[in-house]
Design an enzyme around this catalytic site. Structure first.
Site, PDB file in Angstrom:
ATOM      1  N   CYS A   2       7.848   2.365 -21.393  1.00 14.09           N
ATOM      2  CA  CYS A   2       8.473   3.549 -21.971  1.00 14.09           C
ATOM      3  C   CYS A   2       9.884   3.631 -21.420  1.00 14.09           C
ATOM      4  CB  CYS A   2       7.693   4.817 -21.630  1.00 14.09           C
ATOM      5  SG  CYS A   2       8.445   6.306 -22.342  1.00 14.09           S
ATOM      6  N   GLU A 105      10.014   2.661 -28.949  1.00 15.40           N
ATOM      7  CA  GLU A 105       9.675   1.299 -28.524  1.00 15.40           C
ATOM      8  C   GLU A 105      10.368   0.330 -29.462  1.00 15.40           C
ATOM      9  OE1 GLU A 105       8.827   0.028 -25.540  1.00 15.40           O
ATOM     10  OE2 GLU A 105       7.079   1.356 -25.614  1.00 15.40           O
TER      11      GLU A 105
END
Length: 223
Positions: A2, A105
């Site tokens: 993340c 992402e």
């Protein structure tokens, strides 16, 4: 992994899922946080428990203890955080929550990387497990916090092999408690995780790759 996320709603829109007002020592603020591109190395609103009340502190996203001679780390693996020299004490004594709308992402597609925004399909906020160097209110410029990650499950693995450990609101509240045993913490991480089936995702503009860019358009789907 993340490395970017959105934290744009008002504080109350996140906190309402976690605790009654009597359990919080957090000033009311009706204004949206408005951060659509939260990046490492910046201060992030981090939720933690002190004296059985919830506090919200701006804490540096990144962790580099004094003996660490490399760039600060931003994630800690769920599989090793409980035993590693680097993270063990944070796991036991510095558990916190980062609330967000979703995370970004990047997926390799041919010769390029395409960013995706991943969020709950029902539109509810997400509560990411974090660990960090306490006390958070001291405003430490060296040792901040990390987001706990786990192996991506089911279809989420198509985007990236890692994902944040996202907890249900109930599990998130328990995660922050300071009066629970190590075994209870492990159970919360194992049983309170929100599974891949609750998430959806869409491709977004590559403008999110520039940390200076902000705005709701960064989370909007592109064709």
């Amino acid at each position: 992994m993340c490395g970017r996320f959105a934290q744009a709603k008002t504080r109350e829109e996140y906190l309402a899922y976690l605790a009654e007002e009597a359990e919080r020592n957090i000033p009311y603020d009706p204004l949206p946080i408005g951060r659509y591109n939260v990046a490492p190395g910046t201060r992030v609103l981090l939720l933690s428990e002190r004296d059985k009340q919830l506090y919200l502190d701006p804490v540096l996203w990144g962790y580099a203890p004094g003996w660490w001679d490399k760039p600060p780390l931003i994630n800690a693996r769920r599989e090793t955080a409980t035993t590693s020299r680097m993270f063990k004490h944070l796991w036991h004594h510095g558990r916190a929550i980062v609330f967000a709308d979703g995370w970004f992402e990047w997926k390799q597609e041919g010769d390029m990387k395409q960013p995706y925004f991943i969020h709950r399909a029902d539109g509810k906020p997400i509560f990411m497990a974090a660990i960090g160097s306490t006390p958070f209110e001291r405003g430490d410029t060296q040792e901040g916090f990390l987001i706990v990650t786990m192996a991506a499950d089911d279809n989420l693995a198509e985007i990236h092999e890692r994902r944040p450990l996202v907890l249900t609101p109930e599990a998130a509240r328990e995660w922050m408690r300071q009066d629970i045993s190590d075994n209870e913490v492990q159970s919360i991480a194992d049983d309170g995780s929100v599974t891949a089936g609750h998430f959806t995702w869409h491709a977004v503009s590559k403008a999110v790759g520039n940390v200076k860019n902000q705005g709701q358009d960064l989370t909007a789907p592109i064709t």
